[in-house]
Design a protein around this motif. Structure first.
Motif, PDB file in Angstrom:
ATOM      1  N   UNK A 174       0.828  -1.209   0.000  1.00 44.08           N
ATOM      2  CA  UNK A 174       0.000   0.000   0.000  1.00 44.08           C
ATOM      3  C   UNK A 174       0.862   1.259   0.000  1.00 44.08           C
ATOM      4  N   UNK A 175       1.923   1.228   0.827  1.00 44.63           N
ATOM      5  CA  UNK A 175       2.793   2.409   0.944  1.00 44.63           C
ATOM      6  C   UNK A 175       3.631   2.601  -0.320  1.00 44.63           C
ATOM      7  N   UNK A 176       4.238   1.518  -0.806  1.00 40.41           N
ATOM      8  CA  UNK A 176       5.217   1.635  -1.886  1.00 40.41           C
ATOM      9  C   UNK A 176       4.600   1.699  -3.288  1.00 40.41           C
ATOM     10  N   UNK A 177       3.493   0.980  -3.512  1.00 41.09           N
ATOM     11  CA  UNK A 177       2.869   1.005  -4.846  1.00 41.09           C
ATOM     12  C   UNK A 177       2.227   2.361  -5.115  1.00 41.09           C
ATOM     13  N   UNK A 178       1.475   2.851  -4.102  1.00 38.03           N
ATOM     14  CA  UNK A 178       0.673   4.064  -4.320  1.00 38.03           C
ATOM     15  C   UNK A 178       1.304   5.336  -3.755  1.00 38.03           C
ATOM     16  N   UNK A 179       2.462   5.201  -3.070  1.00 39.54           N
ATOM     17  CA  UNK A 179       3.154   6.384  -2.558  1.00 39.54           C
ATOM     18  C   UNK A 179       2.466   7.034  -1.371  1.00 39.54           C
ATOM     19  N   UNK A 180       2.370   6.327  -0.270  1.00 38.25           N
ATOM     20  CA  UNK A 180       1.737   6.843   0.950  1.00 38.25           C
ATOM     21  C   UNK A 180       2.808   7.169   2.001  1.00 38.25           C
ATOM     22  N   UNK A 181       2.402   7.917   3.015  1.00 46.14           N
ATOM     23  CA  UNK A 181       3.274   8.297   4.143  1.00 46.14           C
ATOM     24  C   UNK A 181       4.551   9.017   3.675  1.00 46.14           C
ATOM     25  N   UNK A 182       4.414   9.795   2.635  1.00 46.50           N
ATOM     26  CA  UNK A 182       5.553  10.583   2.154  1.00 46.50           C
ATOM     27  C   UNK A 182       6.510   9.831   1.253  1.00 46.50           C
ATOM     28  N   UNK A 183       6.230   8.551   0.991  1.00 49.38           N
ATOM     29  CA  UNK A 183       7.085   7.736   0.111  1.00 49.38           C
ATOM     30  C   UNK A 183       6.629   7.935  -1.334  1.00 49.38           C
ATOM     31  N   UNK A 184       7.543   8.077  -2.296  1.00 47.13           N
ATOM     32  CA  UNK A 184       7.124   8.236  -3.701  1.00 47.13           C
ATOM     33  C   UNK A 184       6.428   6.974  -4.220  1.00 47.13           C
TER      34      UNK A 184
END
Length: 448
Positions: A174-184
């Protein structure tokens, strides 16, 4: 006796089934999240994961062959030899993981061209494959640990590991594919990175658990020097057909996907989507197959051959009882599941038909699974299993796929149905062999 059998079967089968369910759920979430990116991305990840599928199938063969010995040694409570088998398992499992991993890392586009001629799929799949190939070595070790722990009737550890992997992988996806929590937003590469990180975390926890909670099977490098020649010969003779069985079967099934990809990106997307739900709901039967292998192997190790044969027959009766409700669930819930994917209507319709056909063949497929992976292998008749599986894929399914899918260019619905006919041809021979009792071999009775 029936109560003891059912308790033993479910104590093993349910945790293994839940583990498979969680692992399949992880793949489901992966596919759904990547599916939000589009049809090309679903096809790219599905085809790139055929490399991982081949590795997993080879690892499954290695671990299945080792588990024959572990379960029989467990029947005679021979812990030293279990540790020896465990070490051999890890060493042998690392060989294909390293070789396949090197090819996938250094030549990802070349590998993708084997599976697809779509430039977009080759490009996207190559990005995913290069990163995810780094997870192959930890996966090999994780597989080996999980297999030996299940074979000594301790299935809870692999279950806990599957739950941890599901949470970690899904969160990172969720974080890395869609760029959540400030992650591209990394898209398809984010999915690969999430898989790699979760496999490494799984490895660290597994090793910690083995050397703290399961010290009695914790391997030591010096154990490799104590392997008796008699055992090594028997181990190689018994496990080699299992490894070739899974490897040739896995390569054959991957060739199915090459045929599907040549039929169109939409076709391979439909097959991949359908496979996710099927794997999710079929988890219990993999658990039952593994449970039958462990329980029957243990009885053989205890010199209770007649009880081993009775156990095999009981698994025959159990299989249809659980298959019918799962068949109904697949057909009823398939339309709801397919709405989760951002794909064209024709892809969704093909995926639904594939699911229905697969569900109707489930009874036969599960009977073959439980007895080939379980009963027959646990009795050491691994060459028979090799002939059955390899002949079914290479002499029946694959020729039918090539003729009707590539040459005559029939619709995927007809082609997919024809590919399942090998299960029908196998089942009568499998049941005859199980009922004959000519498969029970004690492989460890004279190994000290």
């Amino acid at each position: 006796d029936n109560k003891i059998f059912l308790k033993s079967a479910f104590t093993l089968a349910l945790p293994i089934a839940l583990q498979n369910l969680l692992s399949s759920s992880l793949n489901t979430i992966d596919t759904i999240m990547v599916g939000r990116l589009g049809e090309v991305e679903v096809a790219s990840v599905g085809l790139a994961n055929q490399v991982f599928f081949i590795l997993v199938i080879i690892l499954f063969g290695i671990c299945s062959g080792s588990s024959i010995f572990v379960s029989q040694f467990w029947g005679k409570r021979d812990v030293e030899n279990i540790r020896m088998v465990f070490l051999l398992n890890v060493v042998i499992a690392l060989i294909p993981a390293i070789i396949i991993g090197l090819f996938a890392f250094f030549a990802p586009s070349m590998v993708m061209r084997i599976f697809s001629d779509d430039p977009r799929v080759i490009l996207e799949g190559g990005k995913y494959l290069k990163i995810v190939s780094l997870s192959y070595i930890p996966t090999a070790i994780n597989f080996s640990i999980g297999a030996v722990v299940r074979s000594i009737e301790r299935p809870k550890l692999p279950l806990v590991m599957a739950a941890i992997s599901l949470v970690v992988n899904s969160t990172l996806n969720y974080i890395l594919i869609f760029g959540k929590l400030g992650v591209p937003a990394l898209g398809i590469e984010g999915a690969a990175l999430a898989t790699l990180i979760s496999r490494l975390i799984e490895l660290v926890i597994y090793i910690y658990a083995i050397y703290t909670r399961f010290k009695f099977i914790a391997v030591r490098i010096k154990d490799i020097l104590n392997v008796p020649i008699l055992f090594l010969k028997r181990f190689i003779k018994t496990t080699t057909p299992v490894i070739f069985n899974e490897m040739l079967w896995g390569i054959g099934v991957s060739l199915f996907f090459i045929v599907y990809s040549r039929m169109g990106t939409g076709v391979v997307a439909a097959v991949n989507i359908a496979k996710v739900l099927e794997n999710l709901l079929n988890a219990f039967f993999f658990g039952m197959g593994y449970a039958s292998a462990v329980l029957i192997g243990k009885k053989i190790g205890e010199h209770k051959e007649s009880e081993a044969m009775q156990y095999a027959k009981k698994f025959t009766y159990m299989t249809p009882v659980f298959t019918v409700p799962i068949t109904i669930i697949i057909i009823v819930f398939a339309p709801i599941f397919l709405k989760l994917y951002n794909v064209p209507e024709i892809v969704r319709n093909d995926a639904f038909f594939i699911l229905v056909i697969r569900a109707l063949f489930l009874q036969i497929r599960n009977m073959n699974l439980v007895h080939i992976v379980g009963s027959l292998r646990s009795g050491g008749v691994t060459r028979v299993c090799l002939l059955l599986d390899v002949a079914g894929v290479w002499l029946v399914s694959l020729p039918l796929l090539v003729i009707f899918g590539l040459w005559l260019k029939y619709d995927i619905r007809i082609v997919f149905t024809l590919a399942l006919l090998e299960e029908l041809l196998k089942v009568s021979f499998v049941l005859w062999r199980v009922n004959s009792g000519k498969w029970v071999n004690n492989l460890v009775h004279d190994i000290k």
